[in-house]
Write a protein that holds these residues in place. Structure first.
Motif, mmCIF file in Angstrom:
data_model
loop_
_atom_site.group_PDB
_atom_site.id
_atom_site.type_symbol
_atom_site.label_atom_id
_atom_site.label_comp_id
_atom_site.label_asym_id
_atom_site.label_seq_id
_atom_site.Cartn_x
_atom_site.Cartn_y
_atom_site.Cartn_z
ATOM 1 N N VAL A 1 7.023 -0.935 10.118
ATOM 2 C CA VAL A 1 7.958 -0.762 8.995
ATOM 3 C C VAL A 1 8.128 0.744 8.783
ATOM 4 O O VAL A 1 7.140 1.467 8.641
ATOM 5 N N PHE A 2 9.374 1.194 8.823
ATOM 6 C CA PHE A 2 9.666 2.621 8.701
ATOM 7 C C PHE A 2 10.269 2.987 7.353
ATOM 8 O O PHE A 2 11.038 2.223 6.776
ATOM 9 N N ILE A 3 9.895 4.176 6.871
ATOM 10 C CA ILE A 3 10.575 4.771 5.722
ATOM 11 C C ILE A 3 10.847 6.207 6.142
ATOM 12 O O ILE A 3 9.911 6.932 6.522
ATOM 13 N N ASP A 4 12.085 6.609 6.146
ATOM 14 C CA ASP A 4 12.474 7.951 6.599
ATOM 15 C C ASP A 4 11.966 8.227 8.009
ATOM 16 O O ASP A 4 11.489 9.323 8.308
ATOM 17 N N GLY A 5 12.033 7.239 8.874
ATOM 18 C CA GLY A 5 11.622 7.416 10.263
ATOM 19 C C GLY A 5 10.125 7.477 10.479
ATOM 20 O O GLY A 5 9.658 7.698 11.594
ATOM 21 N N GLU A 6 9.357 7.269 9.413
ATOM 22 C CA GLU A 6 7.895 7.330 9.510
ATOM 23 C C GLU A 6 7.306 5.929 9.386
ATOM 24 O O GLU A 6 7.711 5.156 8.515
ATOM 25 N N GLY B 1 0.873 -1.158 0.000
ATOM 26 C CA GLY B 1 0.000 0.000 0.000
ATOM 27 C C GLY B 1 0.920 1.220 0.000
ATOM 28 O O GLY B 1 1.452 1.610 -1.025
ATOM 29 N N ILE B 2 1.139 1.797 1.195
ATOM 30 C CA ILE B 2 2.012 2.977 1.276
ATOM 31 C C ILE B 2 3.440 2.631 1.704
ATOM 32 O O ILE B 2 4.254 3.520 1.933
ATOM 33 N N ILE B 3 3.743 1.340 1.827
ATOM 34 C CA ILE B 3 5.147 0.958 2.034
ATOM 35 C C ILE B 3 5.797 1.006 0.651
ATOM 36 O O ILE B 3 6.065 -0.019 0.014
ATOM 37 N N HIS B 4 5.997 2.203 0.184
ATOM 38 C CA HIS B 4 6.432 2.462 -1.194
ATOM 39 C C HIS B 4 7.128 3.821 -1.191
ATOM 40 O O HIS B 4 6.728 4.702 -0.422
ATOM 41 N N PRO B 5 8.149 4.002 -2.020
ATOM 42 C CA PRO B 5 8.901 5.270 -2.012
ATOM 43 C C PRO B 5 8.019 6.504 -2.162
ATOM 44 O O PRO B 5 8.301 7.546 -1.589
ATOM 45 N N ARG B 6 6.952 6.404 -2.938
ATOM 46 C CA ARG B 6 6.055 7.538 -3.162
ATOM 47 C C ARG B 6 4.647 7.260 -2.632
ATOM 48 O O ARG B 6 3.664 7.866 -3.077
ATOM 49 N N ARG C 1 5.039 3.304 8.035
ATOM 50 C CA ARG C 1 4.255 3.182 6.806
ATOM 51 C C ARG C 1 3.414 1.909 6.790
ATOM 52 O O ARG C 1 2.567 1.723 5.906
ATOM 53 N N GLY C 2 3.657 1.004 7.718
ATOM 54 C CA GLY C 2 2.908 -0.242 7.727
ATOM 55 C C GLY C 2 3.547 -1.189 8.720
ATOM 56 O O GLY C 2 4.317 -0.755 9.583
ATOM 57 N N TYR C 3 3.238 -2.463 8.578
ATOM 58 C CA TYR C 3 3.733 -3.445 9.533
ATOM 59 C C TYR C 3 4.204 -4.721 8.849
ATOM 60 O O TYR C 3 3.717 -5.074 7.782
ATOM 61 N N ILE C 4 5.145 -5.377 9.512
ATOM 62 C CA ILE C 4 5.541 -6.706 9.063
ATOM 63 C C ILE C 4 4.887 -7.648 10.073
ATOM 64 O O ILE C 4 5.156 -7.565 11.275
ATOM 65 N N LEU C 5 3.989 -8.464 9.599
ATOM 66 C CA LEU C 5 3.105 -9.267 10.450
ATOM 67 C C LEU C 5 3.285 -10.769 10.243
ATOM 68 O O LEU C 5 3.255 -11.270 9.116
ATOM 69 N N ARG C 6 3.446 -11.468 11.354
ATOM 70 C CA ARG C 6 3.538 -12.935 11.308
ATOM 71 C C ARG C 6 2.104 -13.463 11.373
ATOM 72 O O ARG C 6 1.464 -13.400 12.404
ATOM 73 N N THR C 7 1.599 -13.974 10.262
ATOM 74 C CA THR C 7 0.203 -14.431 10.225
ATOM 75 C C THR C 7 0.069 -15.901 10.610
ATOM 76 O O THR C 7 -1.041 -16.399 10.795
ATOM 77 N N LYS C 8 1.226 -16.580 10.690
ATOM 78 C CA LYS C 8 1.203 -18.013 11.017
ATOM 79 C C LYS C 8 2.556 -18.382 11.607
ATOM 80 O O LYS C 8 3.597 -17.910 11.138
ATOM 81 N N LYS C 9 2.545 -19.217 12.625
ATOM 82 C CA LYS C 9 3.796 -19.631 13.232
ATOM 83 C C LYS C 9 4.640 -20.439 12.237
ATOM 84 O O LYS C 9 4.101 -21.212 11.445
ATOM 85 N N ASN C 10 5.933 -20.215 12.264
ATOM 86 C CA ASN C 10 6.870 -20.907 11.364
ATOM 87 C C ASN C 10 6.707 -20.565 9.887
ATOM 88 O O ASN C 10 7.181 -21.299 9.022
ATOM 89 N N ALA C 11 6.006 -19.461 9.627
ATOM 90 C CA ALA C 11 5.880 -19.015 8.233
ATOM 91 C C ALA C 11 6.467 -17.609 8.143
ATOM 92 O O ALA C 11 6.437 -16.859 9.125
ATOM 93 N N ASN C 12 7.024 -17.278 6.997
ATOM 94 C CA ASN C 12 7.579 -15.937 6.826
ATOM 95 C C ASN C 12 6.484 -14.885 7.017
ATOM 96 O O ASN C 12 5.348 -15.085 6.583
ATOM 97 N N VAL D 1 -6.237 -2.323 1.150
ATOM 98 C CA VAL D 1 -5.105 -2.670 1.998
ATOM 99 C C VAL D 1 -4.119 -3.513 1.189
ATOM 100 O O VAL D 1 -4.524 -4.345 0.381
ATOM 101 N N GLY D 2 -2.836 -3.267 1.404
ATOM 102 C CA GLY D 2 -1.819 -4.062 0.734
ATOM 103 C C GLY D 2 -1.281 -5.133 1.664
ATOM 104 O O GLY D 2 -1.044 -4.872 2.844
ATOM 105 N N CYS D 3 -1.134 -6.343 1.136
ATOM 106 C CA CYS D 3 -0.559 -7.433 1.920
ATOM 107 C C CYS D 3 0.413 -8.196 1.022
ATOM 108 O O CYS D 3 0.019 -9.067 0.251
#
Length: 226
Positions: free
Chosen positions: A161-166, A115-120, A168-179, A137-139
């Motif tokens: 998840v930060f871009i320029d200290g802001e 979504g907004i985890i993007h340079p622009r 922008r979103g989250y890195i979420l573990r949706t399942k144990k033992n999965a990326n 929503v982006g996943c």
DNA sequence: GCGACAG
DNA sequence: ATCTTGTCGC
């Protein structure tokens, strides 16, 4: 000929920046009121060639019981190549064809990608949300940009998840033992609600059900197509 | 200058 | 993203 391509890229960058000014990162409706969610995914018949055929699938689910309310497909010739940070220009045209076929009006959409985890701030989910003026929503399954810590290995552990200290979103573990996956608002939704919505849309697998099912349906669609 | 880089 | 069965590990 290298210059003309760079000029196009610069033009698209300017377009993304202009579109990003239309972003609404506030909740249009409370996340608890989001009941029907559509998952969008795209596949290609010949990914290694440049004109190729893109196939999009949109699956609409009722989040209370995970029942399928609607499922649509669309095919379209795709000319634009995959270029990091410009994914929308490759996949959005087919997606919009499928979008037009919907009979139901889902409360929100989840897309594969950022979504907004993007340079622009214009990942494909944000772009789609602005174009259609919907809640999106982006996943994504892997990193595009941003700084973050790896979340603990337990279901629903997450890190910002930060871009320029802001944030922008989250890195979420949706399942144990999965990326973990990368979650961020597209449009008409807040950071916190995008995270909550994805958690609500996850059942027993790594990917949220709406996009997981669309991906699955595309696999069988391609099989039967031959 | 070099590496990283959604799907 | 796609081509593909079994296999290893939690």
């Amino acid at each position: 000929m290298e210059d003309i391509d760079n000029q196009l890229i610069e033009k698209l960058k300017a377009q993304q920046i202009s579109l990003s000014k239309k972003l609404k990162l506030k909740d249009r409706i409370p996340v608890q009121q989001i009941k029907t969610v559509a998952g969008i995914d795209v596949t290609f018949t010949d990914i290694w060639k440049n004109p190729t055929t893109g196939i999009a699938c949109i699956t609409v689910l009722d989040l209370d019981n995970f029942k399928i309310l609607e499922k649509v497909f669309a095919e379209k010739k795709v000319d634009f190549p995959y270029i990091p940070t410009f994914l929308a220009y490759r996949e959005l045209p087919v997606i919009l064809e499928a979008y037009k076929k919907l009979n139901t009006t889902p409360d929100a959409f989840i897309l594969d990608g950022m979504g907004i985890i993007h340079p622009r701030k214009m990942g494909i989910a944000a772009h789609f949300g602005v174009i259609t003026d919907s809640i999106s929503v982006g996943c994504g399954k892997s990193k595009l940009v941003g700084d973050f810590k790896i979340p603990e290995n337990k279901k629903f552990a997450y890190e910002p998840v930060f871009i320029d200290g802001e944030i922008r979103g989250y890195i979420l573990r949706t399942k144990k033992n999965a990326n973990p996956v990368f979650v961020s608002p597209g449009n008409n939704i807040s950071l916190e609600s995008s995270l909550k919505l994805v958690m609500k849309a996850v059942k027993n697998y790594k990917l949220p059900e709406p996009t997981r099912l669309s991906h699955l349906f595309l696999q069988e669609y391609r099989r039967k197509r031959r």
